[in-house]
Design an enzyme around this catalytic site. Structure first.
Site, PDB file in Angstrom:
ATOM      1  N   ASN A  12      51.913  34.703  29.839  1.00  0.00           N
ATOM      2  CA  ASN A  12      50.752  34.501  30.021  1.00  0.00           C
ATOM      3  C   ASN A  12      49.794  33.728  30.366  1.00  0.00           C
ATOM      4  OD1 ASN A  12      47.982  34.472  28.348  1.00  0.00           O
ATOM      5  ND2 ASN A  12      48.357  33.716  26.768  1.00  0.00           N
ATOM      6  N   TRP A  13      49.130  34.392  31.643  1.00  0.00           N
ATOM      7  CA  TRP A  13      48.629  33.413  32.823  1.00  0.00           C
ATOM      8  C   TRP A  13      46.783  32.521  32.337  1.00  0.00           C
ATOM      9  CZ3 TRP A  13      48.770  35.314  38.051  1.00  0.00           C
ATOM     10  CH2 TRP A  13      50.514  35.180  38.819  1.00  0.00           C
ATOM     11  N   LYS A  14      47.315  33.053  31.364  1.00  0.00           N
ATOM     12  CA  LYS A  14      45.404  32.690  30.198  1.00  0.00           C
ATOM     13  C   LYS A  14      44.704  32.933  31.860  1.00  0.00           C
ATOM     14  CE  LYS A  14      47.751  30.463  26.982  1.00  0.00           C
ATOM     15  NZ  LYS A  14      47.832  29.028  25.943  1.00  0.00           N
ATOM     16  N   GLU A 101      44.063  31.108  20.972  1.00  0.00           N
ATOM     17  CA  GLU A 101      42.829  31.072  21.583  1.00  0.00           C
ATOM     18  C   GLU A 101      42.269  32.129  20.870  1.00  0.00           C
ATOM     19  OE1 GLU A 101      44.651  30.254  25.327  1.00  0.00           O
ATOM     20  OE2 GLU A 101      45.956  28.676  24.550  1.00  0.00           O
ATOM     21  N   GLU A 169      53.476  32.054  17.191  1.00  0.00           N
ATOM     22  CA  GLU A 169      52.980  30.689  18.119  1.00  0.00           C
ATOM     23  C   GLU A 169      52.664  29.628  17.559  1.00  0.00           C
ATOM     24  OE1 GLU A 169      52.036  31.678  22.771  1.00  0.00           O
ATOM     25  OE2 GLU A 169      50.724  32.119  21.664  1.00  0.00           O
ATOM     26  N   GLY A 175      50.550  24.079  24.540  1.00  0.00           N
ATOM     27  CA  GLY A 175      50.303  23.217  25.217  1.00  0.00           C
ATOM     28  C   GLY A 175      50.178  21.758  24.772  1.00  0.00           C
ATOM     29  N   SER A 215      54.716  26.072  23.908  1.00  0.00           N
ATOM     30  CA  SER A 215      55.465  24.785  25.067  1.00  0.00           C
ATOM     31  C   SER A 215      57.194  25.467  25.455  1.00  0.00           C
ATOM     32  CB  SER A 215      55.281  23.472  24.513  1.00  0.00           C
ATOM     33  OG  SER A 215      53.864  23.310  24.437  1.00  0.00           O
ATOM     34  N   GLY A 236      53.216  30.325  28.274  1.00  0.00           N
ATOM     35  CA  GLY A 236      51.459  30.170  28.918  1.00  0.00           C
ATOM     36  C   GLY A 236      52.320  29.210  30.195  1.00  0.00           C
ATOM     37  N   GLY A 237      51.799  27.851  30.058  1.00  0.00           N
ATOM     38  CA  GLY A 237      52.562  26.961  31.220  1.00  0.00           C
ATOM     39  C   GLY A 237      53.417  27.430  31.791  1.00  0.00           C
TER      40      GLY A 237
HETATM   41  P1  PGA Z   1      52.406  27.687  26.357  1.00  0.00           P
HETATM   42  O1  PGA Z   1      51.637  28.305  26.237  1.00  0.00           O
HETATM   43  O2  PGA Z   1      53.520  28.079  26.793  1.00  0.00           O
HETATM   44  O3  PGA Z   1      51.857  26.362  27.363  1.00  0.00           O
HETATM   45  O4  PGA Z   1      52.024  26.547  25.339  1.00  0.00           O
HETATM   46  C1  PGA Z   1      51.551  29.612  25.313  1.00  0.00           C
HETATM   47  C2  PGA Z   1      50.703  30.217  25.242  1.00  0.00           C
HETATM   48  O5  PGA Z   1      49.353  30.247  24.744  1.00  0.00           O
HETATM   49  O6  PGA Z   1      51.525  31.883  25.311  1.00  0.00           O
END
Ligand code: PGA
Length: 253
Positions: A12-14, A101, A169, A175, A215, A236-237
């Site tokens: 997920n690149w957001k 989010e 999640e 994050g 994370s 994510g990250g």
């Molecule tokens: P993260 O994000 O891996 O940066 O914690 C996960 C997500 O929001 O899908």
């Protein structure tokens, strides 16, 4: 992991990624070798602005793409919205719905998330329905109840292994570098499988991929993936670094 389920690692690149960052997906495709292909599915969810070109560039790589959100509506006067059919037309196979989010920053309710998931399924996209408790809810001992309630509200009736992915999640793990204990992940994923069984029937629920997200890194992926009913990761990250994303994929393979 669930032996009979092929794991999925979705990135997920957001709200990150310009044209130049398509080099990341290209590098992931290069590293998705035959050994990985044999044992794990990959998906990349770039921002909508890059979806079409990213999908086109990944044709032949066996890496799927996905959107990060979709409208519950099919089409019409909804300025700024993107329909599930548009995502599918741009090459997506998946769409994330109900990410925390969106639930938090955009006030999305489970009712809306379910409508989005239904719109996705109608467009032949597989929704990745996200659920997860906040830190306060976990500390109050309400995590399982909160997530079960989100599932009951967000998962479309009639979903099955081929038409639904669920991502657990914990909001406080996204994050932050924090992750729940393996025992907490195990309890939650078992509870999610059981709740899906009540909602969808045991047979359908038994094949649904349950991702863990929050994370996930190369250093903790293998441990998280060793947990029963964890069938992959929503990343994510670390999905913005090809080498890290591939390392997580290898941990799932
Ligand atoms: P993260 O994000 O891996 O940066 O914690 C996960 C997500 O929001 O899908």
């Amino acid at each position: 992991m669930t032996r009979s389920i092929r794991p999925l690692v979705a990135g997920n690149w957001k709200m990150n990624g310009l044209k130049a960052d398509l080099a990341i997906s290209a590098e992931v495709a290069k590293g998705y070798d035959s050994e990985l292909k044999a044992s794990v599915d990959l998906a990349i969810c770039p921002p909508a602005s890059l979806l079409y070109v990213a999908s086109a560039a990944l044709v032949g790589s066996r890496i799927a793409t996905g959107g990060q959100d979709c409208s519950p509506q099919a089409s019409g006067a909804f300025t700024g919205e993107i329909s599930a059919a548009m995502l599918a037309d741009a090459g997506a196979s998946f769409v994330i719905v109900g990410h925390s989010e969106r639930r938090t920053l955009h006030g999305e309710t489970s009712t809306l998330v379910k409508a989005k998931a239904q719109a996705a399924q109608k467009a032949l996209l597989v929704p990745i329905v996200c659920v997860g408790e906040t830190r306060d809810e976990r500390e109050a001992g309400k995590a399982l109840a909160v997530v079960k309630k989100q599932l009951r509200g967000s998962v479309p009736e009639g979903s099955g292994a081929a038409t639904l992915v669920v991502a657990y999640e914990p909001v406080w793990a996204i994050g932050t570098g924090l992750t729940p204990t393996v025992a907490d992940v195990a309890d939650m994923h078992e509870a999610i499988r059981a709740e899906l069984g009540r909602l969808l029937g045991k047979a359908a629920a038994s094949g649904v991929r349950l991702l863990y997200g929050g994370s996930v890194k190369p250093s903790n992926a293998a441990e998280l993936m060793s947990v029963a009913h964890v069938d992959g990761a929503l990343v994510g990250g670390a999905s913005l670094k090809a080498e890290e994303f591939l390392a997580i994929a290898r941990a799932c393979a």
